[in-house]
Motif scaffolding. Structure first.
Motif, mmCIF file in Angstrom:
data_model
loop_
_atom_site.group_PDB
_atom_site.id
_atom_site.type_symbol
_atom_site.label_atom_id
_atom_site.label_comp_id
_atom_site.label_asym_id
_atom_site.label_seq_id
_atom_site.Cartn_x
_atom_site.Cartn_y
_atom_site.Cartn_z
ATOM 1 N N LEU A 632 0.871 -1.167 -0.030
ATOM 2 C CA LEU A 632 0.052 -0.068 -0.069
ATOM 3 C C LEU A 632 0.789 1.279 0.069
ATOM 4 N N LYS A 633 0.702 2.187 -0.776
ATOM 5 C CA LYS A 633 1.226 3.326 -1.091
ATOM 6 C C LYS A 633 0.619 4.465 -0.284
ATOM 7 N N GLY A 634 -0.553 4.199 0.033
ATOM 8 C CA GLY A 634 -1.225 5.084 0.831
ATOM 9 C C GLY A 634 -2.373 4.675 1.557
ATOM 10 N N ILE A 635 -2.565 5.151 2.931
ATOM 11 C CA ILE A 635 -3.645 4.436 3.640
ATOM 12 C C ILE A 635 -4.699 5.332 4.394
ATOM 13 N N TYR A 636 -5.769 5.209 4.500
ATOM 14 C CA TYR A 636 -6.778 5.866 5.468
ATOM 15 C C TYR A 636 -7.389 5.212 6.412
ATOM 16 N N VAL A 637 -7.189 5.624 7.733
ATOM 17 C CA VAL A 637 -7.723 4.859 9.004
ATOM 18 C C VAL A 637 -9.281 5.329 9.221
ATOM 19 N N ASN A 669 -7.768 11.473 -2.645
ATOM 20 C CA ASN A 669 -6.708 12.209 -1.872
ATOM 21 C C ASN A 669 -5.478 11.339 -1.824
ATOM 22 N N LEU A 670 -5.855 10.157 -1.588
ATOM 23 C CA LEU A 670 -4.679 9.267 -1.315
ATOM 24 C C LEU A 670 -3.698 9.173 -2.272
ATOM 25 N N TYR A 671 -4.326 9.126 -3.546
ATOM 26 C CA TYR A 671 -3.539 8.854 -4.803
ATOM 27 C C TYR A 671 -2.887 10.459 -5.138
ATOM 28 N N THR A 672 -3.423 11.357 -4.853
ATOM 29 C CA THR A 672 -2.783 12.668 -5.063
ATOM 30 C C THR A 672 -1.507 12.967 -4.476
#
Length: 677
Positions: A632-637, A669-672
């Protein structure tokens, strides 16, 4: 984990003459190698046979619940209805439905005649009596459940053209609104089992939209004109199970009498002599869930009492302490809460007691690994009896299904409750129970072997590099492929959905599960390793299997509840939503020395928290040999469970399409914020 005990043989290859290229041999349970799996119990062909068997002992207790006392509080005991009482009440209800013409026969082109009753309710005594009454009159039940979602619920009503639904008072207003909007055009009658709870304003708002009946009215009509049981055959439709599915149009799986009763011999074999008629089962998983319905039917035949929970999932432990069930069936999420509760309680004890508990658990885990034993003559009496008491102290075995369960947690719970915890696997299309582990299985990470009523094979999935010729690192045969299951428990198909039926069932009776399995050496246990249908490509053409990644990342920490992995075909990496309950967020922050742990809703988005969690996930991924594109290159909790956001099906599978839409802005937003290379 994922290994199995070498002393247990879960399945054996048979019918090698039927082996086809790119497939394994057909495997069966050792107990059914030379038997006709379609006729294991000739005397039980329909649910009428199950009921007649049950009613042979009219004075035995059948259904029970905790009543309210004069002050409106739940009593500290269960009040029971005998087999005879249940038979009379169910016969009256079923007869009443027929007398009042509430379930007219529906005959759709290309289908079969059906009489239908919808049920939109938690598990209640009335639900069970209505279900049994419908069995007697060959009326097929269509369970409706909140997690189905509004669109899928309306689809179920419209697809079946269902005219009558039994609805608890709290759901009536919602259905009336949908009726008023013209979305439930076929619904004409609502039966309310708890009429006293129906708001008078809701009744006034009805304005002739539907006809209301109380549960008692239906029974009174049946008592005035009792009817003989309708003629049932093995192919009679017992119930429907509509699923919102992960993508596409909802599917209306229909389960026949033969499908559901075929489960009985297998469960009897697994439970052996552990279950007796004086024992009980606590029913709290929704009857819309195929696992609970399968358990209810089998235990009804075996003769166990069924105690219905008080209606509040948060009070299930209270109900269990009073009922003292012998069977406890649940899902990993509930077991996780039990596990966390035990661990928290231990942490609050003195240092001496904590060390004593750790020593006792370590000793029992060694015994479990050595010979599958979960008992200890001293520790069970001195330490673990208090834990057993949390579920009443009489549990003979526990069952988990619907989703994978953490292996260390499973072994811990076996030792803590001093009883087997069986892990099972089954789909709605297989009537809920297809594979199960042994009572004395010491390891975890697999689902055991096939029940005696079904056989299975693995079929190559070349696009995912899974082949029937695969071998494990030691060179032993370790076939991998899509799991295909066949037997009398496999349903005929989906109602009025020939294309979906063809996509899932072969002409010669195989259910193509869509799940990818591995046959473990030497026991031939089955391990679920992937999902065939849930794959996508990244921009560079790399195939990604999200369920495989989700199962890996959940191993990173017991503080992680759920994971959703997403990849955009126009991107070069994957991102994820990590579900951690607020208390788990706080604990993770404390464990990692992160400031602000007392405010989980703020600390979860802090760079330090996300960096620590991301590092942990990456380390777990590398340990499990994920390639760089699968990290994972970006995570949201996410502090709320997926079910609270309506993102799980009734069988607790992630609705990927809905999850993608729900988290669309977060994903963007994570990809950005992923650094460009």
């Amino acid at each position: 984990m994922g290994n199995s005990s070498p002393s247990i043989t879960y399945s054996v290859p048979v019918n090698n003459m039927d082996k086809r290229p790119n497939e394994t041999s057909i495997y069966r349970n050792p107990a059914s190698v030379d038997r006709d799996i379609y006729n294991l119990q000739p005397e039980v062909q329909t649910l009428h046979d199950v009921l007649r068997h049950r009613f042979q002992n009219p004075e035995n207790e059948f259904l029970g619940r905790r009543q309210l006392d004069g002050s409106g509080n739940l009593e500290n005991h269960f009040t029971w209805k005998t087999n005879h009482q249940v038979q009379l009440e169910a016969e009256s209800f079923g007869s009443g439905l027929v007398n009042l013409g509430l379930c007219p026969e529906i005959m759709e082109p290309g289908a079969f005649p059906l009489k239908l009753l919808g049920v939109y309710s938690k598990n209640t005594i009335e639900y069970f009596i209505a279900d049994i009454g419908c069995i007697m009159q060959c009326i097929s039940v269509v369970p409706i459940y909140d997690t189905l979602g509004e669109d899928a619920t309306i689809f179920a009503f419209r697809r079946t053209k269902m005219t009558t639904c039994m609805v608890t008072a709290n759901h009536v207003e919602k259905l009336l609104k949908q009726k008023q909007e013209g979305r439930l055009e076929f619904l004409q009658n609502i039966i309310v089992p708890d009429m006293a709870n129906l708001n008078s304003q809701v009744m006034m708002a009805n304005q002739g939209l539907v006809n209301f009946f109380s549960f008692e009215q239906i029974q009174q009509s049946g008592m005035q004109m009792p009817r003989n049981w309708a003629l049932a055959s093995p192919s009679s439709v017992y119930c429907f199970s509509f699923t919102s599915g992960t993508v596409g149009e909802p599917k209306g799986a229909f389960i026949t009498h033969k499908n559901i009763v075929s489960l009985i011999p297998g469960v009897e074999l697994v439970s052996q002599r552990l279950l007796r008629s004086k024992y009980s089962h606590l029913s709290y998983l929704p009857l819309a869930h195929v696992l609970e319905r399968a358990v209810y039917v089998v235990l009804m035949y075996i003769g166990l009492k069924i105690g219905v929970y008080s209606g509040d999932v948060l009070k299930v432990a209270d109900d269990a302490q009073i009922l003292k069930p012998a069977v406890f069936v649940s899902v990993p999420r509930m077991y996780s809460k039990i596990y966390d509760g035990i661990k928290k309680n231990v942490e609050e004890q003195s240092e001496f007691k904590k060390k004593l508990f750790a020593r006792a658990m370590e000793s029992k885990l060694r015994k479990l690994e050595k010979n599958g034993s979960f008992e200890h003559s001293i520790y069970d009496r001195v330490i673990f009896s208090k834990i057993k008491a949390k579920l009443g102290g009489n549990v003979k075995f526990m069952i988990t299904g619907s989703a994978p369960i953490d292996g260390s947690m499973l072994r811990f719970l076996k030792c803590a409750f001093c009883c087997p915890l069986l892990e099972g696997y089954g789909q709605t299309e297989g009537s809920g129970i297809e594979f199960v582990t042994s009572l004395r299985e010491p390891s975890a990470g697999h689902v055991g072997g096939p029940q005696i009523q079904n056989e299975f094979k693995l079929v190559d999935v070349p696009e995912m590099n899974y082949f029937s010729t695969d071998r494990d690192p030691q060179g032993h045969p370790s076939p991998r492929g899509e799991i295909w299951v066949r037997g009398p428990n496999v349903i005929p198909g989906y109602y009025l959905s020939p294309e979906q039926t063809r996509e899932t069932f072969t002409p010669d009776g195989w259910l193509m599960s869509g799940d990818v399995g591995q046959i473990l050496y030497p026991s031939n246990a089955l391990k679920i390793i992937d999902r065939k249908k849930n794959i996508f490509k990244l921009q560079q053409g790399e195939y990604i299997a999200p369920e495989k990644l989700e199962n890996v990342f959940k191993l990173s920490s017991p503080l992680i509840n759920e994971v959703f992995v997403y990849g955009d075909g126009m991107r070069t990496s994957v991102v994820g939503v990590i579900v951690m309950e607020p208390s788990n967020i706080t604990q993770f922050a404390i464990n990692n020395g992160i400031q602000g742990a007392e405010n989980p809703m703020v600390v979860k988005d802090s760079p330090e928290f996300l960096q620590k969690l991301s590092t942990l996930l990456s380390e777990t991924g590398r340990k499990n040999k994920l390639n760089s594109l699968e990290i994972l290159k970006g995570i949201y909790v996410e502090p709320r469970p997926f079910v609270d956001n309506g993102l799980l099906t009734t069988t607790f599978k992630l609705k990927r399409h809905e999850a993608k839409d729900f988290y669309a802005q977060i994903i963007e937003n994570l990809y950005t914020h992923i650094p460009s290379k």
